[in-house]
Motif scaffolding. Structure first.
Motif, PDB file in Angstrom:
ATOM      1  N   ALA A  87       0.834  -1.203   0.000  1.00 53.53           N
ATOM      2  CA  ALA A  87       0.000   0.000   0.000  1.00 53.53           C
ATOM      3  C   ALA A  87       0.866   1.249   0.000  1.00 53.53           C
ATOM      4  O   ALA A  87       0.595   2.206  -0.735  1.00 53.53           O
ATOM      5  CB  ALA A  87      -0.932  -0.007   1.214  1.00 53.53           C
ATOM      6  N   ASP A  88       1.934   1.248   0.805  1.00 53.67           N
ATOM      7  CA  ASP A  88       2.840   2.403   0.850  1.00 53.67           C
ATOM      8  C   ASP A  88       3.468   2.650  -0.518  1.00 53.67           C
ATOM      9  O   ASP A  88       3.565   3.792  -0.968  1.00 53.67           O
ATOM     10  CB  ASP A  88       3.930   2.189   1.904  1.00 53.67           C
ATOM     11  CG  ASP A  88       3.396   2.249   3.327  1.00 53.67           C
ATOM     12  OD1 ASP A  88       2.251   2.724   3.532  1.00 53.67           O
ATOM     13  OD2 ASP A  88       4.124   1.812   4.233  1.00 53.67           O
ATOM     14  N   ALA A  90       2.284   1.859  -3.359  1.00 57.34           N
ATOM     15  CA  ALA A  90       1.255   2.292  -4.302  1.00 57.34           C
ATOM     16  C   ALA A  90       0.706   3.664  -3.945  1.00 57.34           C
ATOM     17  O   ALA A  90      -0.073   4.233  -4.699  1.00 57.34           O
ATOM     18  CB  ALA A  90       0.126   1.266  -4.337  1.00 57.34           C
ATOM     19  N   GLY A  91       1.075   4.184  -2.770  1.00 56.93           N
ATOM     20  CA  GLY A  91       0.536   5.469  -2.337  1.00 56.93           C
ATOM     21  C   GLY A  91      -0.918   5.373  -1.939  1.00 56.93           C
ATOM     22  O   GLY A  91      -1.661   6.338  -2.013  1.00 56.93           O
ATOM     23  N   ALA A  92      -1.337   4.186  -1.521  1.00 62.91           N
ATOM     24  CA  ALA A  92      -2.731   3.945  -1.150  1.00 62.91           C
ATOM     25  C   ALA A  92      -2.823   3.626   0.337  1.00 62.91           C
ATOM     26  O   ALA A  92      -1.827   3.232   0.951  1.00 62.91           O
ATOM     27  CB  ALA A  92      -3.273   2.770  -1.965  1.00 62.91           C
ATOM     28  N   PRO A  93      -4.010   3.789   0.922  1.00 61.15           N
ATOM     29  CA  PRO A  93      -4.166   3.382   2.328  1.00 61.15           C
ATOM     30  C   PRO A  93      -4.055   1.870   2.456  1.00 61.15           C
ATOM     31  O   PRO A  93      -4.304   1.140   1.496  1.00 61.15           O
ATOM     32  CB  PRO A  93      -5.567   3.866   2.695  1.00 61.15           C
ATOM     33  CG  PRO A  93      -6.267   4.047   1.404  1.00 61.15           C
ATOM     34  CD  PRO A  93      -5.227   4.348   0.361  1.00 61.15           C
ATOM     35  N   PRO A  95      -4.947  -1.813   3.003  1.00 63.08           N
ATOM     36  CA  PRO A  95      -6.231  -2.481   2.760  1.00 63.08           C
ATOM     37  C   PRO A  95      -6.798  -3.075   4.041  1.00 63.08           C
ATOM     38  O   PRO A  95      -6.068  -3.575   4.881  1.00 63.08           O
ATOM     39  CB  PRO A  95      -5.871  -3.581   1.766  1.00 63.08           C
ATOM     40  CG  PRO A  95      -4.419  -3.816   1.969  1.00 63.08           C
ATOM     41  CD  PRO A  95      -3.833  -2.514   2.422  1.00 63.08           C
ATOM     42  N   ALA A 112      -4.837  -3.299  -3.023  1.00 66.94           N
ATOM     43  CA  ALA A 112      -5.639  -2.565  -3.985  1.00 66.94           C
ATOM     44  C   ALA A 112      -5.414  -3.096  -5.394  1.00 66.94           C
ATOM     45  O   ALA A 112      -4.424  -3.769  -5.670  1.00 66.94           O
ATOM     46  CB  ALA A 112      -5.283  -1.087  -3.918  1.00 66.94           C
ATOM     47  N   ALA A 116      -4.730   0.572 -10.205  1.00 65.62           N
ATOM     48  CA  ALA A 116      -4.541   1.772  -9.399  1.00 65.62           C
ATOM     49  C   ALA A 116      -3.105   1.867  -8.921  1.00 65.62           C
ATOM     50  O   ALA A 116      -2.525   2.937  -8.839  1.00 65.62           O
ATOM     51  CB  ALA A 116      -5.499   1.760  -8.206  1.00 65.62           C
ATOM     52  N   ALA A 117      -2.524   0.743  -8.612  1.00 60.44           N
ATOM     53  CA  ALA A 117      -1.161   0.746  -8.104  1.00 60.44           C
ATOM     54  C   ALA A 117      -0.146   0.825  -9.230  1.00 60.44           C
ATOM     55  O   ALA A 117       0.956   1.333  -9.043  1.00 60.44           O
ATOM     56  CB  ALA A 117      -0.912  -0.527  -7.290  1.00 60.44           C
TER      57      ALA A 117
END
Length: 130
Positions: A87-88, A90-93, A95, A112, A116-117
């Motif tokens: 997640a880090d 990918a810059g995403a929260p 999961p 995710a 998106a990633a």
């Protein structure tokens, strides 16, 4: 990465006839099988690979190796949260999912969606899993 990592035996027990230990790997404690080192004692260091203690190691060598692994990020890679790292990156929260009992904040089985990633190797989240 799959490393053999030195750790300190913090407890021993016999489980279903197999000698086992709690081993501290620089702050992360894991269950380890002592079948190959059944006479190891609390306070001893051992090299552990895939859950098996393989060889005794002196404290100085063990601590130097743990320090080196820590500096190069190998301990985080070996024992850290792979979902959080993905997640880090990918810059995403991180999961999360809801388990069947309705308890929130259960780690999701997949990160995710890869689109998106933008990273290969990530498993897309299934629509029917929500």
């Amino acid at each position: 990465m799959c490393l053999a990592v030195p750790g300190k035996v913090v407890a021993t027990e016999e489980r279903d006839g197999t000698p086992m230990a709690k081993v501290d790997f620089g702050g992360v404690v894991k269950d380890v099988c002592l079948a190959y080192l059944p006479d190891i004692k609390v306070g001893d260091y051992a090299i552990v690979h895939v859950g098996f203690a393989l060889q005794r190691l002196d404290e100085e060598s063990a601590l130097a190796t743990l320090e080196l692994f820590s500096r190069i990020g190998a301990l985080e890679e070996e024992f850290g949260d792979a979902w959080q790292r993905a997640a880090d990156e990918a810059g995403a929260p991180a999961p999360t999912a809801v388990d069947p009992a309705g308890s929130p904040d259960v780690p999701a089985p997949a990160p995710a969606a890869p689109s998106a990633a933008g990273r290969p190797g990530l498993v897309p989240e299934r629509e029917d899993a929500r």
